[in-house]
Design a protein around this motif. Sequence first.
Motif, PDB file in Angstrom:
ATOM      1  N   VAL A  93      34.888 -59.266  -1.776  1.00  0.00           N
ATOM      2  CA  VAL A  93      35.010 -59.082  -0.330  1.00  0.00           C
ATOM      3  C   VAL A  93      35.045 -57.581  -0.055  1.00  0.00           C
ATOM      4  O   VAL A  93      35.815 -56.852  -0.690  1.00  0.00           O
ATOM      5  CB  VAL A  93      36.291 -59.731   0.244  1.00  0.00           C
ATOM      6  CG1 VAL A  93      36.339 -59.557   1.758  1.00  0.00           C
ATOM      7  CG2 VAL A  93      36.379 -61.204  -0.131  1.00  0.00           C
ATOM      8  N   THR A  95      35.775 -55.105   3.107  1.00  0.00           N
ATOM      9  CA  THR A  95      36.316 -55.101   4.465  1.00  0.00           C
ATOM     10  C   THR A  95      36.163 -53.718   5.070  1.00  0.00           C
ATOM     11  O   THR A  95      36.628 -52.721   4.500  1.00  0.00           O
ATOM     12  CB  THR A  95      37.797 -55.503   4.467  1.00  0.00           C
ATOM     13  OG1 THR A  95      37.917 -56.832   3.948  1.00  0.00           O
ATOM     14  CG2 THR A  95      38.365 -55.472   5.878  1.00  0.00           C
ATOM     15  N   ARG A  97      37.369 -51.529   7.940  1.00  0.00           N
ATOM     16  CA  ARG A  97      38.475 -51.481   8.898  1.00  0.00           C
ATOM     17  C   ARG A  97      38.158 -50.644  10.125  1.00  0.00           C
ATOM     18  O   ARG A  97      38.965 -50.586  11.066  1.00  0.00           O
ATOM     19  CB  ARG A  97      39.707 -50.921   8.197  1.00  0.00           C
ATOM     20  CG  ARG A  97      40.258 -51.848   7.102  1.00  0.00           C
ATOM     21  CD  ARG A  97      41.010 -51.094   6.020  1.00  0.00           C
ATOM     22  NE  ARG A  97      42.050 -50.229   6.516  1.00  0.00           N
ATOM     23  CZ  ARG A  97      43.352 -50.545   6.601  1.00  0.00           C
ATOM     24  NH1 ARG A  97      43.741 -51.743   6.195  1.00  0.00           N
ATOM     25  NH2 ARG A  97      44.237 -49.690   7.046  1.00  0.00           N
ATOM     26  N   SER A 164      34.964 -55.981  10.290  1.00  0.00           N
ATOM     27  CA  SER A 164      34.520 -57.245   9.704  1.00  0.00           C
ATOM     28  C   SER A 164      34.514 -57.133   8.187  1.00  0.00           C
ATOM     29  O   SER A 164      34.747 -56.065   7.619  1.00  0.00           O
ATOM     30  CB  SER A 164      33.116 -57.618  10.202  1.00  0.00           C
ATOM     31  OG  SER A 164      32.157 -56.701   9.711  1.00  0.00           O
ATOM     32  N   SER A 165      34.220 -58.263   7.539  1.00  0.00           N
ATOM     33  CA  SER A 165      34.168 -58.321   6.082  1.00  0.00           C
ATOM     34  C   SER A 165      32.867 -58.969   5.631  1.00  0.00           C
ATOM     35  O   SER A 165      32.341 -59.865   6.311  1.00  0.00           O
ATOM     36  CB  SER A 165      35.346 -59.124   5.520  1.00  0.00           C
ATOM     37  OG  SER A 165      36.577 -58.500   5.824  1.00  0.00           O
TER      38      SER A 165
END
Length: 208
Positions: A93, A95, A97, A164-165
């Motif tokens: 994952v 991410t 920020r 989002s990721s």
Amino acid sequence: MAKHPFSHQPPYFFGMTDMDMYMQMGYYPYPGQTSGEHPDANTAIPLPTAMAMQCKYYLGQTEPFTAGGGNPAWAALVNPLRSEVHLFVNEFVITNRSASHSAEAQLWFGKAASLGDATVSQLVTPGFVQLSPCPQPQGQIAYHSAPLRISGTASATRIISPSSSAAAEKAGHWILGPGTALVFFFSGERAAVDLVVSFGWWEQPIYR
């Protein structure tokens, strides 16, 4: 002498059907079972779950770090040279920020030794959480704010939108041998963003 209070209980297998008894004893298929007959108790366990039950599955993440604005950075899952295990990558994952800027991640596979100095994350845990802890992993999650110097191959690029990721499950078909690394590189040429990179993997000994 008085008999033990449990001596009058029926045998464990008393009253069981043939199928139940043979499955309890570990025999499958049981005698008389036809080729097309499958008992309802047959349940498939996903491989990552089986690895977690054996204390071989691990997951973790980097601390937040910044890339862009003239400062490149990278994050990696590293298999040390003398680990004596293979790392089977199950998921990752990335991410972003940042609320206003996207991030671009290049995926690299290569030699761990060429990465140089890095911070090794302590935010790693076994997938099986219990009072009697699992062994520490051989694999490491590392990250560094520096140009990428790796002897390897860039194999994919991903764009991560603001706030989002980007995630993917690989089901173990990315395999890291000792002395290799899976790296996500973030160029310094884009706008600065704050990132967190996470990995999930299981470990199996190398059988020679």
